[in-house]
Design a protein around this motif. Structure first.
Motif, PDB file in Angstrom:
ATOM      1  N   GLN B   6      64.867 -18.397  18.692  1.00  0.00           N
ATOM      2  CA  GLN B   6      63.472 -18.354  18.076  1.00  0.00           C
ATOM      3  C   GLN B   6      62.881 -18.122  18.999  1.00  0.00           C
ATOM      4  O   GLN B   6      62.484 -19.299  19.825  1.00  0.00           O
ATOM      5  CB  GLN B   6      63.452 -19.400  17.065  1.00  0.00           C
ATOM      6  N   TRP B  35      66.829 -19.037   6.541  1.00  0.00           N
ATOM      7  CA  TRP B  35      65.852 -19.605   6.896  1.00  0.00           C
ATOM      8  C   TRP B  35      65.680 -21.010   6.377  1.00  0.00           C
ATOM      9  O   TRP B  35      65.593 -20.791   5.238  1.00  0.00           O
ATOM     10  CB  TRP B  35      64.574 -18.515   6.813  1.00  0.00           C
ATOM     11  N   TYR B  36      65.345 -22.125   7.037  1.00  0.00           N
ATOM     12  CA  TYR B  36      64.819 -23.127   6.392  1.00  0.00           C
ATOM     13  C   TYR B  36      63.390 -23.717   6.908  1.00  0.00           C
ATOM     14  O   TYR B  36      62.920 -23.216   8.089  1.00  0.00           O
ATOM     15  CB  TYR B  36      65.838 -24.410   6.954  1.00  0.00           C
ATOM     16  N   VAL B  37      62.760 -24.562   6.095  1.00  0.00           N
ATOM     17  CA  VAL B  37      61.517 -25.072   6.417  1.00  0.00           C
ATOM     18  C   VAL B  37      61.562 -26.484   6.671  1.00  0.00           C
ATOM     19  O   VAL B  37      62.320 -27.135   5.680  1.00  0.00           O
ATOM     20  CB  VAL B  37      60.432 -24.501   5.500  1.00  0.00           C
ATOM     21  N   LEU B  47      64.746 -21.606   2.708  1.00  0.00           N
ATOM     22  CA  LEU B  47      63.699 -20.564   2.137  1.00  0.00           C
ATOM     23  C   LEU B  47      64.406 -19.401   1.477  1.00  0.00           C
ATOM     24  O   LEU B  47      64.130 -18.784   0.446  1.00  0.00           O
ATOM     25  CB  LEU B  47      62.566 -20.182   3.185  1.00  0.00           C
ATOM     26  N   PHE B  63      57.971 -15.919   0.650  1.00  0.00           N
ATOM     27  CA  PHE B  63      58.629 -15.499   1.862  1.00  0.00           C
ATOM     28  C   PHE B  63      59.748 -14.423   1.853  1.00  0.00           C
ATOM     29  O   PHE B  63      60.499 -14.489   0.776  1.00  0.00           O
ATOM     30  CB  PHE B  63      59.204 -16.813   2.777  1.00  0.00           C
ATOM     31  N   LEU B  76      61.406 -13.582   9.584  1.00  0.00           N
ATOM     32  CA  LEU B  76      60.602 -14.364   8.408  1.00  0.00           C
ATOM     33  C   LEU B  76      59.455 -13.607   8.337  1.00  0.00           C
ATOM     34  O   LEU B  76      58.588 -13.554   9.314  1.00  0.00           O
ATOM     35  CB  LEU B  76      60.811 -15.584   8.517  1.00  0.00           C
ATOM     36  N   ASP B  85      51.447 -24.006   4.218  1.00  0.00           N
ATOM     37  CA  ASP B  85      52.574 -23.207   4.902  1.00  0.00           C
ATOM     38  C   ASP B  85      52.928 -23.832   6.435  1.00  0.00           C
ATOM     39  O   ASP B  85      54.112 -23.564   6.773  1.00  0.00           O
ATOM     40  CB  ASP B  85      52.672 -21.766   5.045  1.00  0.00           C
ATOM     41  N   GLU B  88      57.508 -26.571  10.427  1.00  0.00           N
ATOM     42  CA  GLU B  88      58.413 -25.982  11.594  1.00  0.00           C
ATOM     43  C   GLU B  88      59.527 -25.193  10.741  1.00  0.00           C
ATOM     44  O   GLU B  88      59.855 -25.708   9.502  1.00  0.00           O
ATOM     45  CB  GLU B  88      58.985 -27.172  12.174  1.00  0.00           C
ATOM     46  N   TYR B  89      60.006 -24.079  11.116  1.00  0.00           N
ATOM     47  CA  TYR B  89      60.578 -23.365  10.572  1.00  0.00           C
ATOM     48  C   TYR B  89      61.810 -22.932  11.483  1.00  0.00           C
ATOM     49  O   TYR B  89      61.769 -22.872  12.638  1.00  0.00           O
ATOM     50  CB  TYR B  89      59.896 -21.708  10.200  1.00  0.00           C
ATOM     51  N   CYS B  91      65.707 -20.952  11.833  1.00  0.00           N
ATOM     52  CA  CYS B  91      66.416 -19.662  11.354  1.00  0.00           C
ATOM     53  C   CYS B  91      67.779 -20.469  11.951  1.00  0.00           C
ATOM     54  O   CYS B  91      68.195 -21.234  12.897  1.00  0.00           O
ATOM     55  CB  CYS B  91      66.328 -18.426  12.194  1.00  0.00           C
ATOM     56  N   GLY B 107      63.761 -23.742  16.471  1.00  0.00           N
ATOM     57  CA  GLY B 107      62.750 -23.807  15.407  1.00  0.00           C
ATOM     58  C   GLY B 107      61.217 -23.255  15.857  1.00  0.00           C
ATOM     59  O   GLY B 107      60.905 -23.293  17.152  1.00  0.00           O
TER      60      GLY B 107
END
Lengths: 113, 114
Positions: B6, B35-37, B47, B63, B76, B85, B88-89, B91, B107
């Motif tokens: 990322q 993808w997680y948040v 997500l 999303f 994403l 929103d 932290e995102y 992958c 992240g």
């Protein structure tokens, strides 16, 4: 229903001590996972249980780390002779089986002084 | 070995603006991508996910993500960002085409300006 719960939420210990971290998965979930998340990093896989047995423990960093799930539900991650480098957030997740969405708990923040 | 990159550690966008978070993976076969948040004090929440088929996948909270094999990417997107929103995102890729061992990126922290 209840999600994945982890206790304690925070644990402070001294170098060299032994700690246990507990995970209660979602009821009925047969698969359980442990991850470690260090500061500024993504979660890192530690171990995966299917039922009572560890199906994959390739992520455990060394033999100081051990995890059990004796009845196929609650799991305990055990760390012996803790080191400062073990400080991290330890995440637990569960899924219906090993090939389904993982639901994560809020984590246990471990600090080794 | 599988890996996820990322490139953006932090991103700031204005509320109502569009968003794109980048993700590149390294994996030889068709990957399982996620993808997680993660919000402060909360567990990781899924997500969306990609296994096969349509390369544009829709997720929760408005999303979407697009799988591009030629670029080894799974970016994403959201057309209009809301203040809620901010989080932290992450992958992730499923190792060896499985769910049960996820490799996460480092992240991207999203900040939303009002």
């Amino acid at each position: 229903g209840a999600g994945v719960s982890q206790t304690p939420s925070n644990k402070v210990t001294e170098k060299g001590k032994y700690v246990e971290l507990r995970c209660d998965p979602i009821s009925g979930h047969t698969a359980l996972y442990w991850y470690r998340q260090s500061l500024g990093q993504g979660p890192e896989f530690l171990i995966y249980f299917q039922g009572t047995g560890a199906a994959d423990d390739s992520g455990l960093p060394n033999d100081r780390f051990f995890a059990v799930r004796p009845e196929g539900s609650v799991s305990t991650l055990k760390i012996q002779r803790t080191e400062r480098g073990d400080s991290a957030v330890y995440l637990c997740a569960s899924s219906l089986q090993g090939h389904n969405e993982q639901f994560f708990g809020p984590g246990t923040r471990l600090t080794v002084l | 070995a599988q890996s996820v990159t990322q490139p953006d550690i932090h991103i700031t966008v204005s509320e109502g603006a569009s968003l794109e978070l980048r993700c590149n993976y390294s994996y030889g076969a068709t990957p399982y991508l996620f993808w997680y948040v993660q919000s402060p004090g909360q567990g990781l929440q899924l997500l969306l996910k990609y296994f096969s088929g349509d390369t544009l996948v829709q997720g929760i909270k408005g999303f979407e993500a697009e799988f591009k094999r030629s670029q080894s990417s799974f970016n994403l997107r959201k057309p209009s960002v809301h203040w809620s929103d901010a989080a932290e995102y992450f992958c992730a890729v499923g190792v060896s085409g499985l769910w049960n061992k996820l490799v996460f990126g480092a992240g991207t922290i999203l900040r939303v300006k009002s």
